[in-house]
Each structure stands twice: as structure tokens, then as C-alpha cells.
Scaffold this motif. Structure first.
Motif, PDB file in Angstrom:
ATOM      1  N   TYR A 204      -4.994  29.930  53.287  1.00  0.00           N
ATOM      2  CA  TYR A 204      -4.889  30.353  51.895  1.00  0.00           C
ATOM      3  C   TYR A 204      -3.911  29.419  51.193  1.00  0.00           C
ATOM      4  O   TYR A 204      -3.101  28.765  51.833  1.00  0.00           O
ATOM      5  CB  TYR A 204      -4.399  31.800  51.816  1.00  0.00           C
ATOM      6  N   GLY A 205      -3.977  29.363  49.881  1.00  0.00           N
ATOM      7  CA  GLY A 205      -3.113  28.469  49.130  1.00  0.00           C
ATOM      8  C   GLY A 205      -1.642  28.642  49.441  1.00  0.00           C
ATOM      9  O   GLY A 205      -0.898  27.670  49.560  1.00  0.00           O
ATOM     10  N   TRP A 206      -1.207  29.881  49.634  1.00  0.00           N
ATOM     11  CA  TRP A 206       0.210  30.127  49.880  1.00  0.00           C
ATOM     12  C   TRP A 206       0.622  29.711  51.290  1.00  0.00           C
ATOM     13  O   TRP A 206       1.799  29.709  51.618  1.00  0.00           O
ATOM     14  CB  TRP A 206       0.568  31.585  49.613  1.00  0.00           C
ATOM     15  N   MET A 207      -0.346  29.326  52.127  1.00  0.00           N
ATOM     16  CA  MET A 207      -0.026  28.859  53.476  1.00  0.00           C
ATOM     17  C   MET A 207      -0.375  27.381  53.638  1.00  0.00           C
ATOM     18  O   MET A 207      -0.433  26.880  54.750  1.00  0.00           O
ATOM     19  CB  MET A 207      -0.775  29.686  54.515  1.00  0.00           C
ATOM     20  N   ALA A 208      -0.597  26.696  52.551  1.00  0.00           N
ATOM     21  CA  ALA A 208      -1.043  25.302  52.609  1.00  0.00           C
ATOM     22  C   ALA A 208      -0.045  24.397  53.325  1.00  0.00           C
ATOM     23  O   ALA A 208      -0.446  23.404  53.935  1.00  0.00           O
ATOM     24  CB  ALA A 208      -1.303  24.785  51.200  1.00  0.00           C
ATOM     25  N   ASP A 209       1.235  24.739  53.289  1.00  0.00           N
ATOM     26  CA  ASP A 209       2.238  23.897  53.934  1.00  0.00           C
ATOM     27  C   ASP A 209       2.537  24.321  55.366  1.00  0.00           C
ATOM     28  O   ASP A 209       3.429  23.783  56.008  1.00  0.00           O
ATOM     29  CB  ASP A 209       3.524  23.873  53.105  1.00  0.00           C
ATOM     30  N   THR A 210       1.780  25.288  55.885  1.00  0.00           N
ATOM     31  CA  THR A 210       1.990  25.768  57.245  1.00  0.00           C
ATOM     32  C   THR A 210       1.342  24.815  58.247  1.00  0.00           C
ATOM     33  O   THR A 210       0.210  24.382  58.060  1.00  0.00           O
ATOM     34  CB  THR A 210       1.391  27.181  57.415  1.00  0.00           C
ATOM     35  N   ASP A 211       2.074  24.519  59.291  1.00  0.00           N
ATOM     36  CA  ASP A 211       1.563  23.657  60.356  1.00  0.00           C
ATOM     37  C   ASP A 211       0.265  24.233  60.920  1.00  0.00           C
ATOM     38  O   ASP A 211       0.116  25.447  61.072  1.00  0.00           O
ATOM     39  CB  ASP A 211       2.620  23.556  61.460  1.00  0.00           C
ATOM     40  N   GLU A 212      -0.663  23.364  61.229  1.00  0.00           N
ATOM     41  CA  GLU A 212      -1.985  23.773  61.733  1.00  0.00           C
ATOM     42  C   GLU A 212      -1.880  24.653  62.976  1.00  0.00           C
ATOM     43  O   GLU A 212      -2.570  25.672  63.094  1.00  0.00           O
ATOM     44  CB  GLU A 212      -2.812  22.525  62.044  1.00  0.00           C
ATOM     45  N   GLN A 213      -1.018  24.280  63.920  1.00  0.00           N
ATOM     46  CA  GLN A 213      -0.865  25.068  65.150  1.00  0.00           C
ATOM     47  C   GLN A 213      -0.228  26.422  64.868  1.00  0.00           C
ATOM     48  O   GLN A 213      -0.603  27.425  65.466  1.00  0.00           O
ATOM     49  CB  GLN A 213      -0.047  24.303  66.181  1.00  0.00           C
ATOM     50  N   ALA A 214       0.737  26.454  63.960  1.00  0.00           N
ATOM     51  CA  ALA A 214       1.379  27.715  63.599  1.00  0.00           C
ATOM     52  C   ALA A 214       0.368  28.653  62.935  1.00  0.00           C
ATOM     53  O   ALA A 214       0.333  29.854  63.220  1.00  0.00           O
ATOM     54  CB  ALA A 214       2.560  27.464  62.671  1.00  0.00           C
ATOM     55  N   PHE A 215      -0.472  28.094  62.070  1.00  0.00           N
ATOM     56  CA  PHE A 215      -1.498  28.901  61.405  1.00  0.00           C
ATOM     57  C   PHE A 215      -2.493  29.455  62.423  1.00  0.00           C
ATOM     58  O   PHE A 215      -2.846  30.635  62.383  1.00  0.00           O
ATOM     59  CB  PHE A 215      -2.220  28.093  60.330  1.00  0.00           C
ATOM     60  N   ALA A 216      -2.910  28.620  63.373  1.00  0.00           N
ATOM     61  CA  ALA A 216      -3.846  29.065  64.409  1.00  0.00           C
ATOM     62  C   ALA A 216      -3.224  30.177  65.249  1.00  0.00           C
ATOM     63  O   ALA A 216      -3.902  31.157  65.613  1.00  0.00           O
ATOM     64  CB  ALA A 216      -4.255  27.890  65.288  1.00  0.00           C
ATOM     65  N   ALA A 217      -1.939  30.056  65.555  1.00  0.00           N
ATOM     66  CA  ALA A 217      -1.245  31.095  66.329  1.00  0.00           C
ATOM     67  C   ALA A 217      -1.198  32.403  65.544  1.00  0.00           C
ATOM     68  O   ALA A 217      -1.407  33.486  66.110  1.00  0.00           O
ATOM     69  CB  ALA A 217       0.163  30.628  66.683  1.00  0.00           C
ATOM     70  N   LEU A 218      -0.929  32.323  64.250  1.00  0.00           N
ATOM     71  CA  LEU A 218      -0.906  33.520  63.409  1.00  0.00           C
ATOM     72  C   LEU A 218      -2.270  34.201  63.394  1.00  0.00           C
ATOM     73  O   LEU A 218      -2.368  35.426  63.565  1.00  0.00           O
ATOM     74  CB  LEU A 218      -0.485  33.159  61.980  1.00  0.00           C
ATOM     75  N   VAL A 219      -3.316  33.435  63.207  1.00  0.00           N
ATOM     76  CA  VAL A 219      -4.675  33.987  63.182  1.00  0.00           C
ATOM     77  C   VAL A 219      -4.994  34.658  64.513  1.00  0.00           C
ATOM     78  O   VAL A 219      -5.539  35.764  64.552  1.00  0.00           O
ATOM     79  CB  VAL A 219      -5.710  32.891  62.844  1.00  0.00           C
ATOM     80  N   GLU A 220      -4.622  34.024  65.603  1.00  0.00           N
ATOM     81  CA  GLU A 220      -4.892  34.594  66.926  1.00  0.00           C
ATOM     82  C   GLU A 220      -4.124  35.901  67.135  1.00  0.00           C
ATOM     83  O   GLU A 220      -4.669  36.878  67.663  1.00  0.00           O
ATOM     84  CB  GLU A 220      -4.542  33.585  68.025  1.00  0.00           C
ATOM     85  N   LEU A 221      -2.879  35.941  66.703  1.00  0.00           N
ATOM     86  CA  LEU A 221      -2.092  37.174  66.803  1.00  0.00           C
ATOM     87  C   LEU A 221      -2.739  38.304  66.006  1.00  0.00           C
ATOM     88  O   LEU A 221      -2.825  39.444  66.465  1.00  0.00           O
ATOM     89  CB  LEU A 221      -0.659  36.947  66.316  1.00  0.00           C
ATOM     90  N   GLN A 222      -3.215  37.974  64.814  1.00  0.00           N
ATOM     91  CA  GLN A 222      -3.856  38.991  63.978  1.00  0.00           C
ATOM     92  C   GLN A 222      -5.171  39.458  64.588  1.00  0.00           C
ATOM     93  O   GLN A 222      -5.495  40.639  64.519  1.00  0.00           O
ATOM     94  CB  GLN A 222      -4.074  38.452  62.570  1.00  0.00           C
ATOM     95  N   ARG A 223      -5.897  38.578  65.204  1.00  0.00           N
ATOM     96  CA  ARG A 223      -7.162  38.963  65.842  1.00  0.00           C
ATOM     97  C   ARG A 223      -6.933  39.909  67.012  1.00  0.00           C
ATOM     98  O   ARG A 223      -7.777  40.749  67.304  1.00  0.00           O
ATOM     99  CB  ARG A 223      -7.910  37.717  66.321  1.00  0.00           C
TER     100      ARG A 223
END
Length: 87
Positions: free
Chosen positions: A5-24
Motif C-alpha cells: 500500500y502507499g503508506w508502506m512504500a518505503d518498507t523493505d521487501e523482506q519486511a513486507f513479506a514477513a508482515l504478510v506472512e504473519l497476517q496470513r
């Protein structure tokens, strides 16, 4: 892969993937609890803002002013009475 999302545009790709996995991995109950916790945090932040702007306000006035910020004066007037909207 989930889209950032736009508000996460500056988030590292690996950190974002980890967040998505945690939420799943979260159960529906855990997801609901997280949403309710964030909503409560937003309410507290709004009330804290009102307390800073109106340090002598009563708890009722803080509640009404915060509700007016979140819901709009018209809704607060309908729900709590016209006088509440001008609190």
C-alpha cells in the motif's frame, strides 16, 4: 505476492513479506482482536489530542469532542443531543 500500500512504500521487501506472512497465519479471532486494538488506539489518540487542546475539559467533554472529531458534529448531535455537539 501481496501488493504494498502507499503508506508502506518505503518498507523493505523482506519486511513486507514477513508482515504478510504473519497476517496470513493469524486466526480470524486474532485478526479481529488486532483490528479492535487498532481502533481503540485511534480513539485514545483522538482523546489525547482533545485533552492537549482542552486541558480543563471534563471526561464527558473529552468524550464528546473526540466523538465529534471521529463521527462529525451532526452525528454527535443526533446521537447525544444538540448541546453535546457544541461541547
Amino acid at each position: 505476492m501481496a501488493t504494498r500500500y502507499g503508506w508502506m512504500a518505503d518498507t523493505d521487501e523482506q519486511a513486507f513479506a514477513a508482515l504478510v506472512e504473519l497476517q496470513r497465519k493469524m486466526s480470524p479471532g486474532q485478526k479481529l482482536a488486532a483490528v479492535l486494538e487498532m481502533a481503540a488506539m485511534a480513539i485514545r489518540a483522538t482523546e489525547d489530542q482533545v485533552r492537549r487542546e482542552f486541558p480543563k475539559a471534563s471526561e464527558r467533554e473529552v468524550f464528546l469532542r473526540a466523538a465529534s472529531i471521529r463521527l462529525g458534529a451532526e452525528t454527535v448531535a443526533r446521537v447525544y443531543g444538540r448541546a453535546a455537539a457544541s461541547a
